[in-house]
Design a protein around this motif. Structure first.
Motif, PDB file in Angstrom:
ATOM      1  N   MET A   1       0.798  -1.257  -0.079  1.00 29.42           N
ATOM      2  CA  MET A   1       0.082   0.070   0.044  1.00 29.42           C
ATOM      3  C   MET A   1       1.017   1.180  -0.179  1.00 29.42           C
ATOM      4  O   MET A   1       2.000   1.297   0.737  1.00 29.42           O
ATOM      5  CB  MET A   1      -0.738  -0.230   1.183  1.00 29.42           C
ATOM      6  N   ASN A   2       0.523   2.206  -0.853  1.00 31.10           N
ATOM      7  CA  ASN A   2       1.446   3.359  -0.894  1.00 31.10           C
ATOM      8  C   ASN A   2       0.940   4.411  -0.219  1.00 31.10           C
ATOM      9  O   ASN A   2      -0.483   4.190   0.665  1.00 31.10           O
ATOM     10  CB  ASN A   2       1.571   3.911  -2.160  1.00 31.10           C
ATOM     11  N   LYS A  51      15.818  11.165  12.505  1.00 30.07           N
ATOM     12  CA  LYS A  51      14.835  11.416  11.554  1.00 30.07           C
ATOM     13  C   LYS A  51      15.005   9.877  10.730  1.00 30.07           C
ATOM     14  O   LYS A  51      14.084   9.180  10.558  1.00 30.07           O
ATOM     15  CB  LYS A  51      15.131  12.293  10.382  1.00 30.07           C
ATOM     16  N   ASP A  52      16.128   9.380  10.656  1.00 30.14           N
ATOM     17  CA  ASP A  52      16.275   7.975   9.938  1.00 30.14           C
ATOM     18  C   ASP A  52      15.462   6.982  10.845  1.00 30.14           C
ATOM     19  O   ASP A  52      14.944   6.211  10.190  1.00 30.14           O
ATOM     20  CB  ASP A  52      17.688   7.627   9.853  1.00 30.14           C
ATOM     21  N   GLN A  53      15.483   6.896  12.028  1.00 31.07           N
ATOM     22  CA  GLN A  53      15.050   5.869  12.893  1.00 31.07           C
ATOM     23  C   GLN A  53      13.282   5.851  12.787  1.00 31.07           C
ATOM     24  O   GLN A  53      12.705   5.094  12.633  1.00 31.07           O
ATOM     25  CB  GLN A  53      15.293   5.877  14.122  1.00 31.07           C
ATOM     26  N   ALA A  54      12.759   7.197  12.871  1.00 33.90           N
ATOM     27  CA  ALA A  54      11.591   7.459  12.529  1.00 33.90           C
ATOM     28  C   ALA A  54      11.011   7.005  11.156  1.00 33.90           C
ATOM     29  O   ALA A  54       9.965   6.574  11.245  1.00 33.90           O
ATOM     30  CB  ALA A  54      11.183   8.828  12.870  1.00 33.90           C
ATOM     31  N   GLU A  55      11.788   7.411  10.256  1.00 29.28           N
ATOM     32  CA  GLU A  55      11.210   7.076   8.926  1.00 29.28           C
ATOM     33  C   GLU A  55      11.319   5.510   8.951  1.00 29.28           C
ATOM     34  O   GLU A  55      10.356   4.880   8.218  1.00 29.28           O
ATOM     35  CB  GLU A  55      12.238   7.634   7.783  1.00 29.28           C
ATOM     36  N   ARG A  56      12.354   4.785   9.158  1.00 31.53           N
ATOM     37  CA  ARG A  56      12.466   3.368   9.308  1.00 31.53           C
ATOM     38  C   ARG A  56      11.102   2.960   9.875  1.00 31.53           C
ATOM     39  O   ARG A  56      10.402   1.882   9.321  1.00 31.53           O
ATOM     40  CB  ARG A  56      13.567   2.766   9.987  1.00 31.53           C
ATOM     41  N   VAL A  58       8.186   4.113  10.777  1.00 30.04           N
ATOM     42  CA  VAL A  58       7.038   4.576   9.435  1.00 30.04           C
ATOM     43  C   VAL A  58       6.776   3.635   8.362  1.00 30.04           C
ATOM     44  O   VAL A  58       5.938   3.197   8.289  1.00 30.04           O
ATOM     45  CB  VAL A  58       6.922   5.880   9.347  1.00 30.04           C
ATOM     46  N   ASP A  59       7.790   3.339   7.694  1.00 30.63           N
ATOM     47  CA  ASP A  59       7.975   2.537   6.540  1.00 30.63           C
ATOM     48  C   ASP A  59       7.504   1.021   6.952  1.00 30.63           C
ATOM     49  O   ASP A  59       6.657   0.448   6.287  1.00 30.63           O
ATOM     50  CB  ASP A  59       9.389   2.571   5.890  1.00 30.63           C
ATOM     51  N   GLU A  60       8.396   0.660   7.794  1.00 28.43           N
ATOM     52  CA  GLU A  60       7.992  -0.706   8.131  1.00 28.43           C
ATOM     53  C   GLU A  60       6.449  -0.895   8.807  1.00 28.43           C
ATOM     54  O   GLU A  60       5.561  -1.881   8.341  1.00 28.43           O
ATOM     55  CB  GLU A  60       8.805  -1.259   9.582  1.00 28.43           C
ATOM     56  N   TRP A  61       6.020  -0.037   9.409  1.00 31.04           N
ATOM     57  CA  TRP A  61       4.350  -0.030   9.891  1.00 31.04           C
ATOM     58  C   TRP A  61       3.532   0.331   8.620  1.00 31.04           C
ATOM     59  O   TRP A  61       2.551  -0.789   8.215  1.00 31.04           O
ATOM     60  CB  TRP A  61       4.265   1.238  10.590  1.00 31.04           C
ATOM     61  N   GLY A  62       3.954   0.978   7.563  1.00 32.63           N
ATOM     62  CA  GLY A  62       3.111   0.979   6.269  1.00 32.63           C
ATOM     63  C   GLY A  62       3.145  -0.335   5.720  1.00 32.63           C
ATOM     64  O   GLY A  62       2.323  -0.759   5.017  1.00 32.63           O
ATOM     65  N   ARG A  63       4.500  -1.087   5.599  1.00 31.57           N
ATOM     66  CA  ARG A  63       4.453  -2.332   5.039  1.00 31.57           C
ATOM     67  C   ARG A  63       3.699  -3.422   5.654  1.00 31.57           C
ATOM     68  O   ARG A  63       2.931  -4.262   4.875  1.00 31.57           O
ATOM     69  CB  ARG A  63       5.919  -2.787   4.964  1.00 31.57           C
ATOM     70  N   GLY A  64       3.634  -3.245   6.915  1.00 30.65           N
ATOM     71  CA  GLY A  64       2.837  -4.133   7.708  1.00 30.65           C
ATOM     72  C   GLY A  64       1.271  -4.027   7.515  1.00 30.65           C
ATOM     73  O   GLY A  64       0.488  -5.129   7.430  1.00 30.65           O
ATOM     74  N   ILE A  65       0.656  -2.845   7.285  1.00 30.82           N
ATOM     75  CA  ILE A  65      -0.597  -2.842   7.081  1.00 30.82           C
ATOM     76  C   ILE A  65      -0.986  -3.078   5.716  1.00 30.82           C
ATOM     77  O   ILE A  65      -2.003  -3.549   5.190  1.00 30.82           O
ATOM     78  CB  ILE A  65      -1.035  -1.474   7.745  1.00 30.82           C
TER      79      ILE A  65
END
Length: 69
Positions: A1-2, A51-56, A58-65
């Motif tokens: 999902m994008n 910022k890098d940790q927060a982005e990781r 968020v991206d992991e969460w987005g992939r999970g959903i």
């Protein structure tokens, strides 16, 4: 999902984001409104992450959903 899809269905995903990042307030999630960059910023503020940790996260969460049936 994008992120365009996440943004379009934000009201559905907002509760899941609150579970994932319990320090975020409802106001934080309303401000983010499905925008990846705003969500990253709010996570940085609340958790003191770089910022890098927060982005990781968020991206992991987005992939999970997006991997759900």
């Amino acid at each position: 999902m994008n992120w365009d899809q996440i943004k379009g269905q934000w009201t559905q995903y907002k509760g899941e984001a609150k579970v994932q990042w319990g320090k975020l307030t409802d106001d934080d999630l309303d401000v983010a409104a499905g925008h990846r960059d705003k969500l990253v910023g709010r996570i940085q503020e609340r958790y003191g992450y770089e910022k890098d940790q927060a982005e990781r996260e968020v991206d992991e969460w987005g992939r999970g959903i997006s991997n759900r049936p």
